[in-house]
Design a protein around this motif. Sequence first.
Motif, PDB file in Angstrom:
ATOM      1  N   LYS A 191      36.922 -35.366  10.005  1.00  0.00           N
ATOM      2  CA  LYS A 191      37.994 -35.650  10.369  1.00  0.00           C
ATOM      3  C   LYS A 191      37.302 -37.904  10.620  1.00  0.00           C
ATOM      4  O   LYS A 191      37.882 -37.896  11.594  1.00  0.00           O
ATOM      5  N   GLU A 213      29.850 -27.977  12.646  1.00  0.00           N
ATOM      6  CA  GLU A 213      31.619 -28.332  13.097  1.00  0.00           C
ATOM      7  C   GLU A 213      32.049 -27.449  12.496  1.00  0.00           C
ATOM      8  O   GLU A 213      31.790 -26.364  13.682  1.00  0.00           O
ATOM      9  N   ASP A 214      33.509 -27.261  11.593  1.00  0.00           N
ATOM     10  CA  ASP A 214      34.769 -25.632  12.397  1.00  0.00           C
ATOM     11  C   ASP A 214      33.312 -24.722  12.444  1.00  0.00           C
ATOM     12  O   ASP A 214      34.173 -23.986  12.356  1.00  0.00           O
ATOM     13  N   ASP A 239      42.531 -28.655   8.349  1.00  0.00           N
ATOM     14  CA  ASP A 239      42.646 -29.976   9.078  1.00  0.00           C
ATOM     15  C   ASP A 239      43.920 -30.073   8.926  1.00  0.00           C
ATOM     16  O   ASP A 239      44.721 -30.052  10.257  1.00  0.00           O
ATOM     17  N   ARG A 241      26.230 -31.612   8.320  1.00  0.00           N
ATOM     18  CA  ARG A 241      27.804 -32.134   9.325  1.00  0.00           C
ATOM     19  C   ARG A 241      28.191 -32.051  10.161  1.00  0.00           C
ATOM     20  O   ARG A 241      27.409 -30.460  11.204  1.00  0.00           O
TER      21      ARG A 241
HETATM   22 MG    MG Z   1      37.403 -28.173   8.689  1.00  0.00          MG
END
Ligand code: MG
Length: 291
Positions: free
Chosen positions: A95, A31-32, A158, A67
């Motif tokens: 999220k 993800e991020d 986030d 993730r």
């Molecule tokens: Mg994040």
Amino acid sequence: MRSMLFVPADSDRKMAKAMASGADAVILDLEDSISVDGKARARGVAREFLTSAMATWTPAQPRIYVRINDLATPFWQDDLAMLEGGLPHGILLPKSRSGEDVHQLSVALGHAEEKSGAKQGTTRILALVTEVAISLLQLPSYIGSSSRLVGFTWGAEDLSAEIGASANREPDGSFTSPYRLVRDMMLLTATAAEVPAIDTVYIDFRNKTGLALEASMAARDGFVGKMAIHPDQVPIINEAFTPPPAEVERARAIVAAFEAANGAGVVGFQGQMLDRPHLVLAKRTLARAPA
Ligand code: MG
Ligand code: COA
């Protein structure tokens, strides 16, 4: 799981290091920490790593989580497709918006298990439930959302971006009010759902004193572990969430005192009155004690 170490899934070198870090779990991140343009490549690297790591995995090694991207993106289904054939121990769902997201992921994992020939229900879900504001307004929906739920965790980064907060920590390093609130709400939700609570990352990764303090406060408050972003954080976190020998000894003595009291609800112990909550706490300490 005391320590869960994040590792960007596009780095073979870091993934190998993470497996040797002493963490209770590693989280391969799609993800991020992976740019949109890098997602496809990272999936390929992660797939190769996972296939061989899961085939040779032993309980002495960190458990392996992935993730995936969140369910509002077009990426998460490709992330899951990548896992077929080498399903990890669990998925970290970022999220997350409500228990409905957890349920949807659970159903998709059922299909992935079927295609992979894995036993149904074995892939666990750890849900990040504080990254979007709507999730916080629907926390009760997570309770009972899936039998795969292995715990909840929280994140401030986030949510700060979504709220538009220019900082989430005070100058002394403690969280500002909105993030203390969401941390505590998440802890209570985990308690009501009867799953463990895992504390958020400490991003100032060279600051060992700050990490040790934050981890010990989380352990005191009832979190069972903390996520890490650097291998140097792992031993500090493991220590903070391992009950010290004196505490384990005392818990053993308390349990023994209740056993010797033949079912009495209250006992005198070293000059203090102890009743049911003390016994419950002592048993929790023993459950977290090293084997
Ligand atoms: Mg994040
Ligand atoms: N897992 C495994 N190994 C890691 C690691 C991690 N999370 N973070 C650093 N390392 C390795 C480095 O590769 C380096 O190994 P090498 O010397 O053999 O190349 C060694 O540990 C020392 O690293 P260091 O120089 O102290 O840090 P860095 O500047 O290379 O990396 C970060 C700093 C923050 C980029 C890195 O720690 C990282 O990628 N963390 C995880 C980020 C992430 O997944 N974020 C998403 C969740 S919030």
